[in-house]
Design a protein around this motif. Structure first.
Motif, PDB file in Angstrom:
ATOM      1  N   MET A   1       0.843  -1.169   0.000  1.00  0.00           N
ATOM      2  CA  MET A   1       0.000   0.000   0.000  1.00  0.00           C
ATOM      3  C   MET A   1       0.895   1.242   0.000  1.00  0.00           C
ATOM      4  O   MET A   1       1.898   1.296   0.671  1.00  0.00           O
ATOM      5  N   TRP A   2       0.484   2.197  -0.785  1.00  0.00           N
ATOM      6  CA  TRP A   2       1.150   3.502  -0.812  1.00  0.00           C
ATOM      7  C   TRP A   2       0.292   4.481  -0.035  1.00  0.00           C
ATOM      8  O   TRP A   2      -0.921   4.491  -0.176  1.00  0.00           O
ATOM      9  N   SER A   3       0.920   5.334   0.736  1.00  0.00           N
ATOM     10  CA  SER A   3       0.210   6.415   1.407  1.00  0.00           C
ATOM     11  C   SER A   3       0.864   7.730   1.021  1.00  0.00           C
ATOM     12  O   SER A   3       2.081   7.883   1.152  1.00  0.00           O
ATOM     13  N   LEU A   4       0.050   8.620   0.511  1.00  0.00           N
ATOM     14  CA  LEU A   4       0.506   9.967   0.186  1.00  0.00           C
ATOM     15  C   LEU A   4      -0.003  10.870   1.303  1.00  0.00           C
ATOM     16  O   LEU A   4      -1.208  11.111   1.415  1.00  0.00           O
ATOM     17  N   GLU A   5       0.908  11.341   2.146  1.00  0.00           N
ATOM     18  CA  GLU A   5       0.512  12.135   3.303  1.00  0.00           C
ATOM     19  C   GLU A   5       0.788  13.611   3.058  1.00  0.00           C
ATOM     20  O   GLU A   5       1.730  13.975   2.355  1.00  0.00           O
ATOM     21  N   ASN A   6      -0.044  14.460   3.668  1.00  0.00           N
ATOM     22  CA  ASN A   6       0.102  15.915   3.588  1.00  0.00           C
ATOM     23  C   ASN A   6      -0.037  16.454   2.166  1.00  0.00           C
ATOM     24  O   ASN A   6       0.583  17.456   1.816  1.00  0.00           O
ATOM     25  N   LEU A   7      -0.863  15.804   1.361  1.00  0.00           N
ATOM     26  CA  LEU A   7      -1.089  16.250  -0.008  1.00  0.00           C
ATOM     27  C   LEU A   7      -2.184  17.312  -0.014  1.00  0.00           C
ATOM     28  O   LEU A   7      -3.264  17.101   0.540  1.00  0.00           O
ATOM     29  N   ARG A   8      -1.911  18.453  -0.621  1.00  0.00           N
ATOM     30  CA  ARG A   8      -2.909  19.521  -0.714  1.00  0.00           C
ATOM     31  C   ARG A   8      -3.816  19.231  -1.909  1.00  0.00           C
ATOM     32  O   ARG A   8      -3.350  19.132  -3.035  1.00  0.00           O
ATOM     33  N   VAL A   9      -5.122  19.095  -1.646  1.00  0.00           N
ATOM     34  CA  VAL A   9      -6.109  18.865  -2.707  1.00  0.00           C
ATOM     35  C   VAL A   9      -7.262  19.843  -2.528  1.00  0.00           C
ATOM     36  O   VAL A   9      -7.518  20.336  -1.425  1.00  0.00           O
ATOM     37  N   TRP A  10      -7.966  20.115  -3.621  1.00  0.00           N
ATOM     38  CA  TRP A  10      -9.086  21.052  -3.584  1.00  0.00           C
ATOM     39  C   TRP A  10     -10.309  20.374  -2.998  1.00  0.00           C
ATOM     40  O   TRP A  10     -10.739  19.319  -3.466  1.00  0.00           O
ATOM     41  N   ASP A  11     -10.877  20.969  -1.971  1.00  0.00           N
ATOM     42  CA  ASP A  11     -12.098  20.486  -1.356  1.00  0.00           C
ATOM     43  C   ASP A  11     -13.255  21.279  -1.967  1.00  0.00           C
ATOM     44  O   ASP A  11     -13.388  22.484  -1.718  1.00  0.00           O
ATOM     45  N   ILE A  12     -14.066  20.615  -2.768  1.00  0.00           N
ATOM     46  CA  ILE A  12     -15.141  21.292  -3.502  1.00  0.00           C
ATOM     47  C   ILE A  12     -16.141  21.937  -2.553  1.00  0.00           C
ATOM     48  O   ILE A  12     -16.567  23.068  -2.767  1.00  0.00           O
ATOM     49  N   GLU A  13     -16.525  21.232  -1.503  1.00  0.00           N
ATOM     50  CA  GLU A  13     -17.525  21.766  -0.575  1.00  0.00           C
ATOM     51  C   GLU A  13     -16.986  22.949   0.227  1.00  0.00           C
ATOM     52  O   GLU A  13     -17.665  23.943   0.427  1.00  0.00           O
ATOM     53  N   ALA A  14     -15.747  22.837   0.707  1.00  0.00           N
ATOM     54  CA  ALA A  14     -15.167  23.917   1.513  1.00  0.00           C
ATOM     55  C   ALA A  14     -14.645  25.062   0.642  1.00  0.00           C
ATOM     56  O   ALA A  14     -14.388  26.144   1.136  1.00  0.00           O
ATOM     57  N   LEU A  19      -5.413  19.520   3.438  1.00  0.00           N
ATOM     58  CA  LEU A  19      -4.421  18.452   3.475  1.00  0.00           C
ATOM     59  C   LEU A  19      -5.122  17.111   3.608  1.00  0.00           C
ATOM     60  O   LEU A  19      -6.037  16.961   4.419  1.00  0.00           O
ATOM     61  N   LYS A  20      -4.719  16.164   2.795  1.00  0.00           N
ATOM     62  CA  LYS A  20      -5.333  14.837   2.807  1.00  0.00           C
ATOM     63  C   LYS A  20      -4.240  13.769   2.829  1.00  0.00           C
ATOM     64  O   LYS A  20      -3.108  14.007   2.414  1.00  0.00           O
ATOM     65  N   THR A  21      -4.621  12.592   3.271  1.00  0.00           N
ATOM     66  CA  THR A  21      -3.800  11.400   3.111  1.00  0.00           C
ATOM     67  C   THR A  21      -4.552  10.487   2.167  1.00  0.00           C
ATOM     68  O   THR A  21      -5.728  10.196   2.388  1.00  0.00           O
ATOM     69  N   ILE A  22      -3.888  10.079   1.115  1.00  0.00           N
ATOM     70  CA  ILE A  22      -4.507   9.203   0.119  1.00  0.00           C
ATOM     71  C   ILE A  22      -3.762   7.879   0.129  1.00  0.00           C
ATOM     72  O   ILE A  22      -2.528   7.845   0.030  1.00  0.00           O
ATOM     73  N   SER A  23      -4.499   6.794   0.249  1.00  0.00           N
ATOM     74  CA  SER A  23      -3.896   5.462   0.246  1.00  0.00           C
ATOM     75  C   SER A  23      -4.268   4.734  -1.030  1.00  0.00           C
ATOM     76  O   SER A  23      -5.413   4.789  -1.481  1.00  0.00           O
ATOM     77  N   ILE A  24      -3.284   4.047  -1.582  1.00  0.00           N
ATOM     78  CA  ILE A  24      -3.471   3.299  -2.831  1.00  0.00           C
ATOM     79  C   ILE A  24      -3.000   1.873  -2.594  1.00  0.00           C
ATOM     80  O   ILE A  24      -1.836   1.647  -2.239  1.00  0.00           O
ATOM     81  N   GLN A  25      -3.902   0.906  -2.776  1.00  0.00           N
ATOM     82  CA  GLN A  25      -3.548  -0.500  -2.596  1.00  0.00           C
ATOM     83  C   GLN A  25      -3.080  -1.079  -3.920  1.00  0.00           C
ATOM     84  O   GLN A  25      -3.810  -1.056  -4.904  1.00  0.00           O
ATOM     85  N   GLU A  26      -1.852  -1.568  -3.950  1.00  0.00           N
ATOM     86  CA  GLU A  26      -1.336  -2.232  -5.147  1.00  0.00           C
ATOM     87  C   GLU A  26      -1.773  -3.691  -5.146  1.00  0.00           C
ATOM     88  O   GLU A  26      -1.959  -4.303  -4.098  1.00  0.00           O
ATOM     89  N   LYS A  27      -1.882  -4.236  -6.339  1.00  0.00           N
ATOM     90  CA  LYS A  27      -2.255  -5.651  -6.461  1.00  0.00           C
ATOM     91  C   LYS A  27      -1.115  -6.535  -5.966  1.00  0.00           C
ATOM     92  O   LYS A  27       0.056  -6.255  -6.205  1.00  0.00           O
ATOM     93  N   ASP A  28      -1.479  -7.611  -5.300  1.00  0.00           N
ATOM     94  CA  ASP A  28      -0.554  -8.676  -4.914  1.00  0.00           C
ATOM     95  C   ASP A  28       0.686  -8.197  -4.165  1.00  0.00           C
ATOM     96  O   ASP A  28       1.789  -8.669  -4.428  1.00  0.00           O
ATOM     97  N   THR A  29       0.535  -7.256  -3.256  1.00  0.00           N
ATOM     98  CA  THR A  29       1.699  -6.848  -2.475  1.00  0.00           C
ATOM     99  C   THR A  29       1.282  -6.450  -1.072  1.00  0.00           C
ATOM    100  O   THR A  29       0.194  -5.937  -0.850  1.00  0.00           O
ATOM    101  N   GLU A  30       2.139  -6.744  -0.150  1.00  0.00           N
ATOM    102  CA  GLU A  30       1.924  -6.366   1.242  1.00  0.00           C
ATOM    103  C   GLU A  30       2.835  -5.202   1.623  1.00  0.00           C
ATOM    104  O   GLU A  30       2.791  -4.705   2.741  1.00  0.00           O
ATOM    105  N   LYS A  31       3.683  -4.768   0.711  1.00  0.00           N
ATOM    106  CA  LYS A  31       4.623  -3.689   0.996  1.00  0.00           C
ATOM    107  C   LYS A  31       3.877  -2.404   1.325  1.00  0.00           C
ATOM    108  O   LYS A  31       2.829  -2.121   0.763  1.00  0.00           O
ATOM    109  N   LYS A  32       4.468  -1.625   2.231  1.00  0.00           N
ATOM    110  CA  LYS A  32       3.893  -0.334   2.593  1.00  0.00           C
ATOM    111  C   LYS A  32       4.939   0.744   2.337  1.00  0.00           C
ATOM    112  O   LYS A  32       6.110   0.570   2.674  1.00  0.00           O
ATOM    113  N   LYS A  33       4.502   1.829   1.718  1.00  0.00           N
ATOM    114  CA  LYS A  33       5.408   2.941   1.463  1.00  0.00           C
ATOM    115  C   LYS A  33       4.649   4.232   1.728  1.00  0.00           C
ATOM    116  O   LYS A  33       3.520   4.402   1.274  1.00  0.00           O
TER     117      LYS A  33
END
Length: 140
Positions: A1-14, A19-33
């Motif tokens: 799994m990849w985690s992108l921490e402290n990423l600035r993204v546009w909040d449509i409602e606000a 700042l957001k943390t986005i996690s991305i699960q890769e196929k067939d891997t247990e690695k974390k970055k």
């Protein structure tokens, strides 16, 4: 799994960047970055509605793979490829061949334009059924 921490993204409602943390699960891997994205800005991807990937016929100028790589580097996830190739994309057969060539790359979604002339008006419905989203008149 990849985690992108402290990423600035546009909040449509606000209506501001947050700042957001986005996690991305890769196929067939247990690695974390984890990647600290402090100072970086996440923006939405786009679509280029007029590209000339030049395949078939002129792959030495650009092909689907090189064009797709360039598109992703520019932040695009989809393109609309124009019909002025060799042969011109003006028939069901040409669209099928071009669609197969486009599938060789998996970086971007490729939509195809077809050239419509007085010689292929009877094929418009069939070409539309092939997921054609744009029809253009050839340049004179």
């Amino acid at each position: 799994m990849w985690s992108l921490e402290n990423l600035r993204v546009w909040d449509i409602e606000a209506k501001k960047f947050t700042l957001k943390t986005i996690s991305i699960q890769e196929k067939d891997t247990e690695k974390k970055k984890t990647i600290d994205c402090k100072g970086l800005l996440g923006i939405p991807v786009g679509m280029d509605i007029h590209v000339h990937f030049r395949e078939p016929g002129y792959p030495h100028k650009e092909d689907f793979t090189s064009g797709a790589k360039a598109a992703t580097h520019g932040g695009l996830s989809a393109v609309l490829d124009m019909p002025n190739t060799l042969p011109v994309t003006d028939s069901v057969e040409a669209l099928i061949k071009k669609r197969e060539l486009a599938k060789k790359q998996e970086l971007v979604d490729v939509f195809l334009a077809a050239a419509i002339t007085d010689k292929n008006l009877n094929m418009i419905e069939q070409m539309y059924d092939l997921s054609l989203i744009h029809i253009s008149e050839p340049t004179r």
